[in-house]
Motif scaffolding. Structure first.
Motif, PDB file in Angstrom:
ATOM      1  N   GLN A   1       0.924  -1.111  -0.098  1.00 61.37           N
ATOM      2  CA  GLN A   1       0.120  -0.038  -0.054  1.00 61.37           C
ATOM      3  C   GLN A   1       0.855   1.311  -0.007  1.00 61.37           C
ATOM      4  O   GLN A   1       0.426   1.935  -0.819  1.00 61.37           O
ATOM      5  CB  GLN A   1      -0.845   0.128   1.017  1.00 61.37           C
ATOM      6  CG  GLN A   1      -2.088  -1.005   1.072  1.00 61.37           C
ATOM      7  CD  GLN A   1      -2.859  -1.162   2.365  1.00 61.37           C
ATOM      8  OE1 GLN A   1      -2.342  -1.069   3.389  1.00 61.37           O
ATOM      9  NE2 GLN A   1      -4.104  -1.516   2.299  1.00 61.37           N
ATOM     10  N   HIS A   2       1.892   1.065   0.670  1.00 62.08           N
ATOM     11  CA  HIS A   2       3.083   2.268   0.677  1.00 62.08           C
ATOM     12  C   HIS A   2       3.554   2.753  -0.720  1.00 62.08           C
ATOM     13  O   HIS A   2       3.609   3.564  -1.418  1.00 62.08           O
ATOM     14  CB  HIS A   2       4.094   1.941   1.380  1.00 62.08           C
ATOM     15  CG  HIS A   2       3.968   2.159   3.041  1.00 62.08           C
ATOM     16  ND1 HIS A   2       3.265   3.267   3.623  1.00 62.08           N
ATOM     17  CD2 HIS A   2       4.105   1.368   4.169  1.00 62.08           C
ATOM     18  CE1 HIS A   2       2.955   3.250   4.817  1.00 62.08           C
ATOM     19  NE2 HIS A   2       3.573   1.879   5.087  1.00 62.08           N
ATOM     20  N   LYS A   3       3.813   1.367  -1.463  1.00 59.57           N
ATOM     21  CA  LYS A   3       4.404   1.509  -2.924  1.00 59.57           C
ATOM     22  C   LYS A   3       3.359   2.202  -3.589  1.00 59.57           C
ATOM     23  O   LYS A   3       3.385   3.090  -4.527  1.00 59.57           O
ATOM     24  CB  LYS A   3       4.489   0.240  -3.141  1.00 59.57           C
ATOM     25  CG  LYS A   3       5.716  -0.404  -2.869  1.00 59.57           C
ATOM     26  CD  LYS A   3       6.219  -1.586  -3.571  1.00 59.57           C
ATOM     27  CE  LYS A   3       7.322  -2.193  -3.085  1.00 59.57           C
ATOM     28  NZ  LYS A   3       7.729  -3.603  -3.879  1.00 59.57           N
TER      29      LYS A   3
ATOM     30  N   LEU B   1       3.053   5.970  -2.959  1.00 54.54           N
ATOM     31  CA  LEU B   1       4.300   6.742  -3.446  1.00 54.54           C
ATOM     32  C   LEU B   1       4.106   6.622  -5.030  1.00 54.54           C
ATOM     33  O   LEU B   1       4.382   7.710  -5.475  1.00 54.54           O
ATOM     34  CB  LEU B   1       5.569   5.739  -3.181  1.00 54.54           C
ATOM     35  CG  LEU B   1       5.908   6.037  -1.686  1.00 54.54           C
ATOM     36  CD1 LEU B   1       7.269   5.131  -1.597  1.00 54.54           C
ATOM     37  CD2 LEU B   1       6.304   7.549  -1.405  1.00 54.54           C
ATOM     38  N   GLU B   2       3.545   5.686  -5.630  1.00 52.13           N
ATOM     39  CA  GLU B   2       3.582   5.654  -6.978  1.00 52.13           C
ATOM     40  C   GLU B   2       2.547   6.888  -7.463  1.00 52.13           C
ATOM     41  O   GLU B   2       2.744   7.515  -8.456  1.00 52.13           O
ATOM     42  CB  GLU B   2       3.328   4.495  -7.793  1.00 52.13           C
ATOM     43  CG  GLU B   2       3.249   4.425  -9.218  1.00 52.13           C
ATOM     44  CD  GLU B   2       2.939   2.826  -9.725  1.00 52.13           C
ATOM     45  OE1 GLU B   2       3.738   2.663 -10.717  1.00 52.13           O
ATOM     46  OE2 GLU B   2       2.103   2.235  -9.408  1.00 52.13           O
TER      47      GLU B   2
ATOM     48  N   MET C   1       4.908  17.052  -3.542  1.00 52.18           N
ATOM     49  CA  MET C   1       3.293  16.730  -3.383  1.00 52.18           C
ATOM     50  C   MET C   1       3.053  16.472  -2.013  1.00 52.18           C
ATOM     51  O   MET C   1       3.224  17.184  -1.089  1.00 52.18           O
ATOM     52  CB  MET C   1       3.048  15.734  -4.502  1.00 52.18           C
ATOM     53  CG  MET C   1       3.205  16.017  -5.859  1.00 52.18           C
ATOM     54  SD  MET C   1       2.302  17.407  -6.559  1.00 52.18           S
ATOM     55  CE  MET C   1       0.719  16.902  -6.824  1.00 52.18           C
ATOM     56  N   ASN C   2       2.669  15.193  -1.780  1.00 48.36           N
ATOM     57  CA  ASN C   2       2.178  14.780  -0.671  1.00 48.36           C
ATOM     58  C   ASN C   2       3.132  13.965   0.494  1.00 48.36           C
ATOM     59  O   ASN C   2       2.816  13.702   1.353  1.00 48.36           O
ATOM     60  CB  ASN C   2       0.986  14.068  -0.721  1.00 48.36           C
ATOM     61  CG  ASN C   2       0.322  13.719   0.794  1.00 48.36           C
ATOM     62  OD1 ASN C   2       0.165  14.471   1.654  1.00 48.36           O
ATOM     63  ND2 ASN C   2      -0.102  12.321   0.920  1.00 48.36           N
TER      64      ASN C   2
ATOM     65  N   PHE D   1       6.240  -0.122  -9.479  1.00 45.85           N
ATOM     66  CA  PHE D   1       6.349   1.529  -9.722  1.00 45.85           C
ATOM     67  C   PHE D   1       6.342   1.502 -11.389  1.00 45.85           C
ATOM     68  O   PHE D   1       6.772   2.454 -11.907  1.00 45.85           O
ATOM     69  CB  PHE D   1       7.545   2.398  -9.340  1.00 45.85           C
ATOM     70  CG  PHE D   1       7.704   2.117  -7.746  1.00 45.85           C
ATOM     71  CD1 PHE D   1       6.980   3.376  -7.169  1.00 45.85           C
ATOM     72  CD2 PHE D   1       8.128   1.145  -7.032  1.00 45.85           C
ATOM     73  CE1 PHE D   1       6.845   3.461  -5.547  1.00 45.85           C
ATOM     74  CE2 PHE D   1       8.243   1.203  -5.584  1.00 45.85           C
ATOM     75  CZ  PHE D   1       7.574   2.281  -4.970  1.00 45.85           C
ATOM     76  N   SER D   2       5.959   0.493 -11.909  1.00 48.64           N
ATOM     77  CA  SER D   2       5.824   0.373 -13.529  1.00 48.64           C
ATOM     78  C   SER D   2       5.052   1.579 -14.191  1.00 48.64           C
ATOM     79  O   SER D   2       5.276   2.202 -15.177  1.00 48.64           O
ATOM     80  CB  SER D   2       5.451  -0.737 -14.196  1.00 48.64           C
ATOM     81  OG  SER D   2       4.131  -1.192 -13.800  1.00 48.64           O
ATOM     82  N   LYS D   3       3.859   2.040 -13.695  1.00 50.83           N
ATOM     83  CA  LYS D   3       3.340   2.722 -14.085  1.00 50.83           C
ATOM     84  C   LYS D   3       3.976   4.241 -14.175  1.00 50.83           C
ATOM     85  O   LYS D   3       4.017   5.115 -14.933  1.00 50.83           O
ATOM     86  CB  LYS D   3       1.655   3.204 -13.394  1.00 50.83           C
ATOM     87  CG  LYS D   3       0.785   1.963 -13.487  1.00 50.83           C
ATOM     88  CD  LYS D   3      -0.399   2.141 -12.616  1.00 50.83           C
ATOM     89  CE  LYS D   3      -1.535   1.274 -12.885  1.00 50.83           C
ATOM     90  NZ  LYS D   3      -2.795   1.150 -12.216  1.00 50.83           N
TER      91      LYS D   3
END
Length: 417
Positions: free
Chosen positions: A46-48, A51-52, A294-295, A403-405
């Motif tokens: 969920q952290h990944k 971040l993504e 950003m956040n 993080f592919s997207k």
């Protein structure tokens, strides 16, 4: 030679450092975030995802940058070969921006205005005049002026009129930079405006102060650069009072902040010339930083000199013993936390561990000269993320997948340049 007018901003690029706070000689307690925040209870995956998504949101905001008009306007001006661009500080700033745009270098596009190459430049006043491009003769026509620097030129190769306008003004500092015994001006204030058909597409304003070192050189003590690039705004400030270095970089779009970096470092008291600098610890005793995208906020601190002194004291130990000492020193004298700004929750902290890596190698038998296969072991420091459940994941593993997207969208963005 190059003279960095924002020494602090560049120096802090290599530091892990947190909130505005004074440091003592005592090590910094690394076990708590700089302010009391609870830990996020999200899972690693969920952290990944969070971040993504933060990265995707950032790209969505900046993806119009390559389409901003200022890039083509500066490139076009560069094509017309105006002598003042190559021979004045203001001109070199514009050339640096143009070079970055031409070479698809988004990072350099923003850093171009933080460094001035002032050696062998000519005063802007020597080029005062009103310049108009003559499309028929493909030459500049200059009208003399004692107070203005204006350039009227076609915004594109197909333009039939000189619809683009560059104006610039410059106030010289009383301080000077000396190179091989020759003095060159340093700016106290610069102002540049670039517009097309009456619409301003670029505005650059800079204010600079210096401390004169005897009669041979000047050290930057304060700088503020404001750069408007279409709908984007970049603000870079730096200060150096010989005791503390401070810097701040803000990137915004339509006045909404996208990125904010604040760095503060306390000096050791020694201040060698930049070209003689071998380690950051020669100048910085301790440092702190906050970095918002950003956040997401990264906030950290480090006792730079304590860490470097410990490294130097243990360089005669075996590799394993040295790395063990370094791990203990880094964890005792530095801290780094990642925070969700909207929830005021820490999602991970950083710690260092020692990692062993065995690999095949060979020696030679001193008696026979024959090659002997051996297994060697090397030791190195590895940063790891520590989550709420005390699970630990290396940065390489954490960012290795998921993080592919973001990667795909980032490639699409950079290809626009």
């Amino acid at each position: 030679m190059k003279r960095n007018l924002l020494f602090a901003a560049l120096l802090f690029g290599a530091l892990i450092s947190c909130k505005k706070k004074s440091f003592t000689e005592e090590p910094i307690a690394p076990t708590l975030p700089p302010i009391e925040l609870g830990y996020s209870k999200l899972t690693t995956e969920q952290h990944k995802q969070a971040l993504e998504q933060n990265g995707l949101d950032f790209i969505k905001k900046i993806n119009t940058l390559p389409d901003e008009k200022f890039i083509s306007l500066i490139e076009r001006l560069g094509d017309l070969d105006l002598e003042a661009l190559s021979n004045t500080i203001i001109g070199r700033e514009l050339e640096a921006i143009a070079f970055a745009g031409r070479n698809k270098d988004a990072a350099r596009l923003f850093s171009a205005v933080t460094t001035n190459s002032v050696a062998k430049t000519t005063d802007l006043s020597d080029y005062y005049g009103i310049y108009n491009w003559d499309s028929k003769t493909e030459a500049w026509i200059k009208t003399p002026s004692t107070s203005k620097f204006e350039v009227h030129y076609p915004s594109t190769a197909a333009s039939k009129t000189n619809d683009a306008l560059l104006t610039a003004s410059y106030t010289a500092s009383k301080a000077a930079l000396y190179v091989d015994g020759e003095a060159y001006e340093l700016p106290a204030a610069t102002n540049v405006s670039l517009s097309v058909s009456g619409k301003e597409e670029l505005k650059l304003a800079g204010l600079y102060e210096y401390k004169i070192n005897g009669s041979t050189d000047a050290t930057p003590t304060k700088a503020e650069v404001r750069l408007n690039l279409g709908s984007f705004q970049l603000i870079v400030t730096a200060g150096n009072d010989t005791k503390t270095l401070t810097s701040r970089v803000v990137l915004a779009k339509d006045s909404k902040e996208l990125l904010n970096l604040v760095s503060i470092g306390n000096l050791n008291g020694s201040y060698p010339n930049i070209e003689d600098l071998e380690t950051v610890a020669e100048v910085i005793k301790d440092a702190n930083m906050t970095f918002d995208v950003m956040n997401i906020r990264l906030t950290g601190q480090a006792n730079i000199k304590v860490i470097q002194d410990d490294y130097d004291a243990n360089d005669m130990l075996t590799e394993k013993e040295s790395r063990e000492k370094q791990v203990a020193t880094m964890n005792k004298n530095s801290s780094l936390f990642a925070v969700y700004k909207d929830k005021n929750e820490v999602f991970a902290k950083n710690e260092f561990v020692m990692v062993e890596d065995s690999f095949p190698s060979y020696d030679y038998d001193p008696a026979t000269g024959d090659k002997i296969d051996v297994i060697r072991t090397r030791y190195y420091l590895e940063p790891r993320l520590v989550f709420n459940d005390e699970s630990k994941v290396s940065l390489k593993t954490f960012f290795g997948k998921g993080f592919s997207k973001f990667i795909d969208e980032f490639e699409i963005f950079t290809n626009k340049f």
